[in-house]
Design an enzyme around this catalytic site. Sequence first.
Site, PDB file in Angstrom:
ATOM      1  N   HIS A 179      89.701  10.682 -43.672  1.00 54.67           N
ATOM      2  CA  HIS A 179      89.103  11.716 -43.613  1.00 54.67           C
ATOM      3  C   HIS A 179      90.026  12.859 -44.247  1.00 54.67           C
ATOM      4  O   HIS A 179      89.708  13.949 -45.120  1.00 54.67           O
ATOM      5  CB  HIS A 179      88.991  12.488 -42.249  1.00 54.67           C
ATOM      6  CG  HIS A 179      87.891  11.907 -41.310  1.00 54.67           C
ATOM      7  ND1 HIS A 179      88.239  11.282 -40.312  1.00 54.67           N
ATOM      8  CD2 HIS A 179      86.469  11.647 -41.416  1.00 54.67           C
ATOM      9  CE1 HIS A 179      87.110  10.846 -39.796  1.00 54.67           C
ATOM     10  NE2 HIS A 179      85.831  10.818 -40.381  1.00 54.67           N
TER      11      HIS A 179
ATOM     12  N   ASP B 158      80.617   5.388 -46.799  1.00 51.24           N
ATOM     13  CA  ASP B 158      79.232   5.598 -46.482  1.00 51.24           C
ATOM     14  C   ASP B 158      78.500   5.754 -47.803  1.00 51.24           C
ATOM     15  O   ASP B 158      78.034   6.691 -47.993  1.00 51.24           O
ATOM     16  CB  ASP B 158      78.994   6.635 -45.466  1.00 51.24           C
ATOM     17  CG  ASP B 158      79.946   6.344 -44.267  1.00 51.24           C
ATOM     18  OD1 ASP B 158      79.180   5.977 -43.262  1.00 51.24           O
ATOM     19  OD2 ASP B 158      80.902   6.904 -44.105  1.00 51.24           O
TER      20      ASP B 158
ATOM     21  N   LEU C  24      89.660  12.490 -36.275  1.00 56.99           N
ATOM     22  CA  LEU C  24      90.063  12.339 -37.928  1.00 56.99           C
ATOM     23  C   LEU C  24      91.272  11.134 -38.056  1.00 56.99           C
ATOM     24  O   LEU C  24      92.122  10.870 -37.145  1.00 56.99           O
ATOM     25  CB  LEU C  24      90.866  13.455 -38.121  1.00 56.99           C
ATOM     26  CG  LEU C  24      90.012  14.666 -38.131  1.00 56.99           C
ATOM     27  CD1 LEU C  24      90.673  16.195 -38.536  1.00 56.99           C
ATOM     28  CD2 LEU C  24      88.806  14.680 -39.034  1.00 56.99           C
TER      29      LEU C  24
ATOM     30  N   GLY D 296      84.528  14.265 -36.847  1.00 49.43           N
ATOM     31  CA  GLY D 296      86.033  14.262 -35.897  1.00 49.43           C
ATOM     32  C   GLY D 296      86.651  12.930 -35.759  1.00 49.43           C
ATOM     33  O   GLY D 296      86.270  11.754 -36.359  1.00 49.43           O
TER      34      GLY D 296
END
Length: 289
Positions: free
Chosen positions: A37, A150, A33, A31
């Site tokens: 995202h 990531d 956002l 979240g």
Amino acid sequence: MLELSGLSEMRAWSRAQKSGGGRVGFVPTMGYLHEGHLRLVDRAKARADQVVLSIFVNPLQFGPREDFDAYPRDLARDRPLARERGVDCLFTPDTKAMYPADLVARVAPVAMADVLEGASRPGHFTGVLTIVAKLFHVVEPEVAVFGRKDFQQATLIRRMVADLDIPVEIEVAPTTRELDGLALSSRNTYLSADERRPALALSRALRAIEQAWRGGEADAERLERRGMEILGAPGVIPEYLALVDEALQPVARVNAKTIVVVAARVGSTRLIDNVVLGEGIGADPTVRA
Ligand code: AMP
């Protein structure tokens, strides 16, 4: 946009889409956002008929001295962002629903998870893989989209899905950046106005290595030193900077597939970034000014 927080409701909805012939795409997030995202949502929409976005701040992946309590949470802000981007189902399970009892079983990655982020954050990837496996079993998506931001996480998730025969296709999307190079992150909200400039040291170090490589330098040690010079800027505490192959192993000579991964602290904020040398930071999408 439908909003669900129950696990069995989520699974039933997903199965209903699929029995009607629809493909379900999935974007798991914690979240708060941002455009990074939302670009994963765009990707999922291109690959599926219905898109589920989950918001769950997973306690299992935070170390005892990390920022679980402080992690930004704002569902009232996230909800319209998800809706406007075309998310079909927002899945917001609570901690008790995801972890009703102490876990007896977890998904524990091996060696690849003990380097880089794993070395800095012991247990982190066990928390990540466990929650992602659980979410996959609840949402049962055909395709799930993760961010290259990531990098190690995406690599481990691909391997977990293969190792455990989870029937989901994994797509990894490039890192969305600010125009000045800073990789978007929910944690950027921690940065004070004075920390915003030092935070650029990460992407600058990556860019400097990329440029030196394009200029003909292929020796990893020399490239690493070049990057560390920039990462050593005032206000920045470097954690690691490494040149690795796709299996996250350090390389001595670099090539187009080499990934440069970096982590550093700016004030109390921990930031990570990476670049695949052959693709380059310049190829990453940026947000509109
Ligand atoms: P998080 O909410 O930080 O757990 O991130 C959820 C997903 O969004 C992960 O797959 C991240 O890799 C991805 N993500 C986070 N930041 C970015 C970014 N700047 N660009 C692309 N993907 C991102």
